[in-house]
Motif scaffolding. Structure first.
Motif, PDB file in Angstrom:
ATOM      1  N   SER A  89      -1.402   6.139   3.593  1.00 24.03           N
ATOM      2  CA  SER A  89      -1.117   4.717   3.725  1.00 24.03           C
ATOM      3  C   SER A  89      -1.262   4.064   2.362  1.00 24.03           C
ATOM      4  O   SER A  89      -1.925   4.606   1.474  1.00 24.03           O
ATOM      5  CB  SER A  89      -2.104   4.075   4.705  1.00 24.03           C
ATOM      6  OG  SER A  89      -1.964   2.670   4.701  1.00 24.03           O
ATOM      7  N   GLN A  90      -0.671   2.912   2.200  1.00 26.55           N
ATOM      8  CA  GLN A  90      -0.861   2.162   0.959  1.00 26.55           C
ATOM      9  C   GLN A  90      -2.224   1.472   0.949  1.00 26.55           C
ATOM     10  O   GLN A  90      -2.607   0.878  -0.039  1.00 26.55           O
ATOM     11  CB  GLN A  90       0.258   1.139   0.779  1.00 26.55           C
ATOM     12  CG  GLN A  90       1.595   1.788   0.502  1.00 26.55           C
ATOM     13  CD  GLN A  90       2.701   0.766   0.252  1.00 26.55           C
ATOM     14  OE1 GLN A  90       2.500  -0.440   0.360  1.00 26.55           O
ATOM     15  NE2 GLN A  90       3.878   1.254  -0.076  1.00 26.55           N
TER      16      GLN A  90
ATOM     17  N   THR B 173      -2.139  -3.728   8.696  1.00 29.20           N
ATOM     18  CA  THR B 173      -0.784  -3.182   8.669  1.00 29.20           C
ATOM     19  C   THR B 173      -0.764  -2.056   7.647  1.00 29.20           C
ATOM     20  O   THR B 173      -1.070  -2.274   6.479  1.00 29.20           O
ATOM     21  CB  THR B 173       0.238  -4.266   8.268  1.00 29.20           C
ATOM     22  OG1 THR B 173       0.198  -5.310   9.242  1.00 29.20           O
ATOM     23  CG2 THR B 173       1.636  -3.690   8.187  1.00 29.20           C
TER      24      THR B 173
ATOM     25  N   ILE C 136       1.375   1.040   5.688  1.00 30.60           N
ATOM     26  CA  ILE C 136       2.736   1.368   5.268  1.00 30.60           C
ATOM     27  C   ILE C 136       2.756   2.823   4.817  1.00 30.60           C
ATOM     28  O   ILE C 136       1.941   3.230   3.988  1.00 30.60           O
ATOM     29  CB  ILE C 136       3.210   0.438   4.135  1.00 30.60           C
ATOM     30  CG1 ILE C 136       3.185  -1.018   4.625  1.00 30.60           C
ATOM     31  CG2 ILE C 136       4.602   0.839   3.655  1.00 30.60           C
ATOM     32  CD1 ILE C 136       3.460  -2.037   3.540  1.00 30.60           C
TER      33      ILE C 136
END
Length: 178
Positions: free
Chosen positions: A27-28, A38, A40
């Protein structure tokens, strides 16, 4: 406890085939799948054409493995389209229906013309209005038909007796018309 530490997998299906099961690894964000976050991910795959469904789930391992998934958005870099898959359910053996995997169909954007514009307007409206809902504030609705007030208290209780006068001092009014 809406996040998960389990390994999460996704399969993406389109008109030209599917990706097979892929683990969502990097994930970022420093820590993935936290409550309210959230994440990404970049998933490399051949172009699948128009997408129609995904299967997403986890292996159920680790402490706190239950997960509440709101939605998945897949951005297609070839067509510049966003595919939205709404879930808004638990993937947890002890919650909801006990399933740790979900098959989600794409949200038909033709059903919601201008959906992204509406979502942006909703976010802008909430940003402008959320101060009214801060702790200590109270809302009063004035009903012109009954000529009375309905009060929403900070503790989430409602005084719906329709008082004829404002007895609470500083309040925010939202006018309701019949």
């Amino acid at each position: 406890n809406a996040g998960t530490e389990a390994d999460v997998y996704i399969s993406v299906y389109g008109e030209r085939g599917d990706t097979g099961s892929r683990q969502l690894l990097r994930s970022q964000k420093p820590k993935k799948f936290l409550k309210g976050q959230t994440d990404i991910f970049a998933v490399e795959a051949v172009h699948l054409g128009h997408l129609y469904k995904i299967v997403i789930g986890h292996n159920g391992l680790g402490s706190g493995n239950g997960w509440f998934l709101d939605k998945v958005v897949i951005k297609d870099p070839v067509t510049d389209l966003d595919y939205i898959f709404l879930c808004h359910r638990w993937l947890d053996q002890g919650q909801d229906d006990g399933s740790i995997a979900r098959e989600l169909a794409v949200t038909d954007t033709s059903t919601f013309p201008g959906r992204q514009d509406l979502e942006l307007k909703r976010e802008e409206t909430w940003a402008a209005e959320k101060w009214k809902f801060q702790e200590g504030n109270m809302l009063q609705f004035y009903n012109r038909l009954t000529r009375g007030f309905i009060c929403l208290h900070p503790d989430s209780s409602v005084d719906a007796l329709g008082d004829k006068k404002n007895k609470y001092g500083k309040v925010f009014f939202i006018w309701m018309y019949p």
